[in-house]
Design a protein around this motif. Structure first.
Motif, PDB file in Angstrom:
ATOM      1  N   PRO A  81      -5.368  15.357  22.358  1.00 40.57           N
ATOM      2  CA  PRO A  81      -5.553  15.781  20.974  1.00 40.57           C
ATOM      3  C   PRO A  81      -5.990  14.646  20.066  1.00 40.57           C
ATOM      4  N   PHE A  82      -5.452  13.443  20.328  1.00 41.92           N
ATOM      5  CA  PHE A  82      -5.760  12.329  19.448  1.00 41.92           C
ATOM      6  C   PHE A  82      -7.249  12.028  19.441  1.00 41.92           C
ATOM      7  N   HIS A  83      -7.857  12.121  20.631  1.00 36.57           N
ATOM      8  CA  HIS A  83      -9.279  11.799  20.695  1.00 36.57           C
ATOM      9  C   HIS A  83     -10.130  12.887  20.070  1.00 36.57           C
ATOM     10  N   ILE A  99      -1.960  14.576   4.675  1.00 31.05           N
ATOM     11  CA  ILE A  99      -1.264  13.309   4.947  1.00 31.05           C
ATOM     12  C   ILE A  99      -0.649  13.355   6.344  1.00 31.05           C
ATOM     13  N   ASN A 100      -0.486  12.168   6.957  1.00 30.92           N
ATOM     14  CA  ASN A 100       0.425  12.056   8.099  1.00 30.92           C
ATOM     15  C   ASN A 100       1.280  10.799   7.920  1.00 30.92           C
ATOM     16  N   ASP A 101       1.362   9.920   8.888  1.00 30.75           N
ATOM     17  CA  ASP A 101       2.388   8.864   8.911  1.00 30.75           C
ATOM     18  C   ASP A 101       2.626   8.143   7.573  1.00 30.75           C
ATOM     19  N   PRO A 102       3.905   7.845   7.264  1.00 34.16           N
ATOM     20  CA  PRO A 102       4.171   6.881   6.190  1.00 34.16           C
ATOM     21  C   PRO A 102       3.693   5.504   6.627  1.00 34.16           C
ATOM     22  N   TYR A 144       0.486   5.965   2.880  1.00 32.60           N
ATOM     23  CA  TYR A 144       0.535   6.948   3.976  1.00 32.60           C
ATOM     24  C   TYR A 144      -0.879   7.300   4.435  1.00 32.60           C
ATOM     25  N   GLN A 145      -0.960   7.789   5.652  1.00 38.36           N
ATOM     26  CA  GLN A 145      -2.225   8.260   6.192  1.00 38.36           C
ATOM     27  C   GLN A 145      -2.699   9.433   5.334  1.00 38.36           C
ATOM     28  N   TYR A 146      -3.937   9.330   4.858  1.00 39.98           N
ATOM     29  CA  TYR A 146      -4.419  10.290   3.856  1.00 39.98           C
ATOM     30  C   TYR A 146      -5.905  10.541   4.057  1.00 39.98           C
ATOM     31  N   ASP A 167      -7.635  18.524   6.093  1.00 39.21           N
ATOM     32  CA  ASP A 167      -7.651  18.307   7.547  1.00 39.21           C
ATOM     33  C   ASP A 167      -7.614  16.808   7.818  1.00 39.21           C
ATOM     34  N   TRP A 168      -7.180  16.438   9.032  1.00 38.11           N
ATOM     35  CA  TRP A 168      -7.154  15.024   9.399  1.00 38.11           C
ATOM     36  C   TRP A 168      -8.578  14.478   9.416  1.00 38.11           C
ATOM     37  N   GLY A 169      -8.798  13.269   8.920  1.00 36.64           N
ATOM     38  CA  GLY A 169     -10.115  12.634   8.967  1.00 36.64           C
ATOM     39  C   GLY A 169     -10.253  11.623   7.851  1.00 36.64           C
ATOM     40  N   PHE A 210      -5.993   3.117   9.809  1.00 36.28           N
ATOM     41  CA  PHE A 210      -4.895   3.766  10.514  1.00 36.28           C
ATOM     42  C   PHE A 210      -3.563   3.153  10.069  1.00 36.28           C
ATOM     43  N   SER A 211      -2.500   3.557  10.769  1.00 41.89           N
ATOM     44  CA  SER A 211      -1.160   3.189  10.314  1.00 41.89           C
ATOM     45  C   SER A 211      -0.887   1.691  10.382  1.00 41.89           C
ATOM     46  N   GLY A 212       0.045   1.256   9.541  1.00 40.27           N
ATOM     47  CA  GLY A 212       0.427  -0.147   9.488  1.00 40.27           C
ATOM     48  C   GLY A 212       1.532  -0.339   8.469  1.00 40.27           C
ATOM     49  N   PHE A 268      -4.255   0.792  20.636  1.00 40.48           N
ATOM     50  CA  PHE A 268      -3.729  -0.538  20.354  1.00 40.48           C
ATOM     51  C   PHE A 268      -3.524  -0.587  18.850  1.00 40.48           C
ATOM     52  N   ARG A 269      -2.329  -0.084  18.412  1.00 38.53           N
ATOM     53  CA  ARG A 269      -2.297   0.164  16.963  1.00 38.53           C
ATOM     54  C   ARG A 269      -0.896   0.190  16.363  1.00 38.53           C
ATOM     55  N   ASP A 270      -0.909   0.420  15.058  1.00 34.17           N
ATOM     56  CA  ASP A 270       0.270   0.657  14.213  1.00 34.17           C
ATOM     57  C   ASP A 270       1.158  -0.581  14.075  1.00 34.17           C
ATOM     58  N   PRO A 271       0.606  -1.719  13.617  1.00 27.62           N
ATOM     59  CA  PRO A 271       1.406  -2.944  13.494  1.00 27.62           C
ATOM     60  C   PRO A 271       2.528  -2.799  12.472  1.00 27.62           C
ATOM     61  N   TRP A 327       2.770   6.053  23.160  1.00 24.97           N
ATOM     62  CA  TRP A 327       3.701   5.338  22.275  1.00 24.97           C
ATOM     63  C   TRP A 327       2.949   4.918  21.012  1.00 24.97           C
ATOM     64  N   GLU A 328       3.587   5.183  19.861  1.00 19.93           N
ATOM     65  CA  GLU A 328       2.950   4.908  18.578  1.00 19.93           C
ATOM     66  C   GLU A 328       3.992   4.373  17.591  1.00 19.93           C
ATOM     67  N   CYS A 329       3.522   3.838  16.494  1.00 17.87           N
ATOM     68  CA  CYS A 329       4.347   3.513  15.313  1.00 17.87           C
ATOM     69  C   CYS A 329       5.680   2.841  15.620  1.00 17.87           C
ATOM     70  N   ASN A 381       4.453  17.912  13.034  1.00 13.10           N
ATOM     71  CA  ASN A 381       4.369  17.715  14.481  1.00 13.10           C
ATOM     72  C   ASN A 381       2.912  17.905  14.866  1.00 13.10           C
ATOM     73  N   TRP A 382       2.380  16.987  15.673  1.00 16.18           N
ATOM     74  CA  TRP A 382       0.959  17.085  16.031  1.00 16.18           C
ATOM     75  C   TRP A 382       0.629  18.396  16.741  1.00 16.18           C
ATOM     76  N   ASN A 383       1.651  19.099  17.267  1.00 17.13           N
ATOM     77  CA  ASN A 383       1.383  20.373  17.947  1.00 17.13           C
ATOM     78  C   ASN A 383       0.759  21.417  17.029  1.00 17.13           C
TER      79      ASN A 383
HETATM   80  C1  FRU Z   1       0.613   8.687  14.575  1.00 14.40           C
HETATM   81  C2  FRU Z   1      -0.830   8.227  14.578  1.00 14.40           C
HETATM   82  C3  FRU Z   1      -0.913   6.715  14.612  1.00 14.40           C
HETATM   83  C4  FRU Z   1      -2.257   6.445  14.014  1.00 14.40           C
HETATM   84  C5  FRU Z   1      -2.340   7.510  12.950  1.00 14.40           C
HETATM   85  C6  FRU Z   1      -3.725   8.020  12.688  1.00 14.40           C
HETATM   86  O1  FRU Z   1       0.789   9.951  14.044  1.00 14.40           O
HETATM   87  O2  FRU Z   1      -1.510   8.799  15.670  1.00 14.40           O
HETATM   88  O3  FRU Z   1      -0.755   6.166  15.903  1.00 14.40           O
HETATM   89  O4  FRU Z   1      -2.365   5.156  13.479  1.00 14.40           O
HETATM   90  O5  FRU Z   1      -1.525   8.586  13.397  1.00 14.40           O
HETATM   91  O6  FRU Z   1      -3.754   8.891  11.609  1.00 14.40           O
END
Ligand code: FRU
Length: 510
Positions: free
Chosen positions: A3-5, A67-70, A84-86, A92-94, A125-127, A186-189, A241-243, A325-327
């Motif tokens: 789904p992520f891709h 929005i997604n992740d804080p 936050y992810q916006y 929609d995500w993008g 992306f997230s950080g 390789f992400r989310d420092p 594994w993320e965040c 939930n990403w589902n």
């Molecule tokens: C987690 C995530 C992070 C990524 C961000 C992209 O929900 O997939 O790993 O940085 O969302 O929006």
């Protein structure tokens, strides 16, 4: 394809269609304008009433859009910042950017201009954010430094800084600070200052390598790899594994380290979930205690990508998660925004069954919007209809049900099953709208009861489209989004004796 891709591809397409979204200083106002369909004159009105169907009243959601992740949770000079992810352009995500909101009490939020938009290195992306008190990076003492993943051809770590308290950010000229040309996830420092070794430590997620890397730096700009952390539970195919977030907590005068890792899919009730490991960090390597893993921060389906604030007074550890939930996040039946954050939760360590566990409690600042407690009769309407907190004290010598319901015939049934040691939430089609996704309806969301005494006290935070259940020990936690046509306004317990209390929670938008 994962789904992520798919999401990444949609982002690239949206990016290509949107010519001006790489302008760094673009001010995207928090308040949208929209034609009021009820208004024949076609007058343009603002759409900031926060009064749409399902609109959360005491949780943060943006006026409009996805929005997604804080991200970048940081405290500075009396203000809590939440980035936050916006997606500034749609629900929609993008076009991943960093939205921004601020608060002076972690409960009331004000939406600000978008802080970071995509640049030549890719989407934002997230950080995290840190406050550089000692000017280690050279951008000035107390500069707010954002470290995030630039998602372009590859995922690389990048830096931006703010010298005006988070209002505006400048990109560091020599980004990326951690280049990457071959690894796909390789992400989310997440960065913190490690006092004992006098350096910055970064936790970085390596998605389908099922590991967290630790890096160090003395100036936030040049980084050296220190170590890897993985766990045999990765063999259970828990998803990417993320965040990550590595935090230290005091337990009876000793420092204990906890590594928080979000995993998707593979959460405790399907899709997204956030696990944690309790252990030790020696400045280079994190080692998890032996114990039962995975341990989950929240057994419900809707608390993901949660991380803690940095620079909080008194070294408080407060976590907030994305309440989805990403589902099914992409089809949540809300508009013109999509998704909210959980309530912020204070973390501490508690021993249970011989193991140290994370306890989560809603921050005490929730009292700022709470009315007086009333005892309510079993099955009777609450004294007021609307967002509220209810507290149910229920014996655990027997199995019982607690039903939250409204007068539209919609209900969420909770089953307390001490024999199985479980709290089961039946998020099925009786709860309200569920038809938008086949993966939303869950016949029984299982949470460990984690209860030793004769009774369990559940604090249940009921908003227009969510129910958060946290036991008063903070060890039984379940966050669920629900879409009833009217907020649940009564509770019915089948237990032979139970106490039900209610207090209203007023809207944070008034
Ligand atoms: C987690 C995530 C992070 C990524 C961000 C992209 O929900 O997939 O790993 O940085 O969302 O929006």
């Amino acid at each position: 394809m994962k789904p992520f891709h798919i999401l990444c591809l949609s982002s690239l397409l949206a990016l290509a269609a949107c010519s001006d979204n790489d302008v760094e200083e673009v001010f995207l106002p928090a308040i949208s304008t929209e034609s009021d369909s009820d208004n024949d004159s076609g007058t343009v009105v603002t759409a900031s009433g926060y009064d749409e169907a399902y609109r959360p009243q005491f949780h943060y959601s943006p006026v409009q859009n996805w929005i997604n992740d804080p991200n970048g949770l940081v405290y500075l000079d009396g203000t809590y910042h939440m980035f936050y992810q916006y997606n500034p352009y749609s629900a929609d995500w993008g076009n991943m950017s960093w939205g921004h909101a601020t608060s002076t009490d972690l409960i009331h939020w004000e939406e600000k201009a978008v802080a970071l938009t995509p640049d030549a290195l890719g989407d934002v992306f997230s950080g995290c954010c840190v406050i550089d008190k000692n000017n280690t990076a050279g951008f000035g003492a107390n500069a707010m430094i954002a470290i995030y993943t630039a998602n372009g051809d590859h995922q690389q770590q990048a830096l931006a800084y703010s010298t005006d308290g988070g209002n505006t950010f400048e990109r560091y000229a020599n980004n990326p600070i951690i280049p990457n040309t071959d690894r796909s996830d390789f992400r989310d420092p997440k960065v913190f200052w490690h006092e004992a070794t006098q350096r910055w430590i970064m936790a970085l997620a390596c998605g389908y390598e099922y590991k967290i890397e630790f890096w160090s730096s003395t100036n936030l700009k040049s980084w050296q790899k220190l170590s890897d952390f993985s766990s045999p539970i990765a063999a259970c195919n828990l998803g990417q594994w993320e965040c990550p977030d590595l935090i230290s907590l005091d337990y009876n005068g000793s420092t204990v380290w906890v590594l928080i890792v979000s995993v998707n899919p593979g959460g405790p009730n399907g899709g997204s979930g956030t696990m944690y490991f309790v252990g030790d960090f020696d400045g280079t390597t994190f080692t998890a205690d032996s114990g039962s893993y995975p341990k989950w921060i929240d057994y419900g389906p809707d608390n993901y990508a949660g991380v803690t604030w940095s620079n909080l007074p008194n070294d408080r550890k407060v976590l907030i998660g994305w309440m989805n939930n990403w589902n099914y996040a992409g089809v949540s039946p809300v508009s013109p925004w999509r998704s909210a954050m959980t309530l912020p939760r204070e973390l501490s360590l508690v021993e249970f069954d011989g193991e140290l566990c994370l306890s989560s409690k809603v921050v005490s600042e929730i009292d700022n919007i709470a009315g007086e407690w009333d005892t309510v009769e079993n099955g009777a309407d609450f004294p007021s209809v609307g967002p509220c907190q209810m507290q149910a004290t229920i014996p655990v010598a027997e199995s019982s049900t607690l039903i939250l319901s409204n007068d539209k015939g919609e209900q969420l049934e909770l089953e307390i099953n001490p024999t199985a040691g479980l709290l089961l939430a039946k998020r099925n089609s009786t709860t309200g709208e569920t038809s938008f996704s086949s993966s939303f309806s869950l016949p029984s969301v299982k949470s460990l009861l984690n209860c030793n005494g004769d009774e369990i006290e559940l604090n249940i935070y009921i908003d227009q489209s969510s129910v958060e259940i946290l036991s008063s020990t903070g060890l039984t936690v379940s966050t669920l989004t629900v879409y009833p046509s009217k907020t649940y306004h009564r509770a019915t317990s089948s237990a032979s004796s139970s106490t039900l209390r209610h207090r209203s929670l007023s809207s944070i938008w008034n």
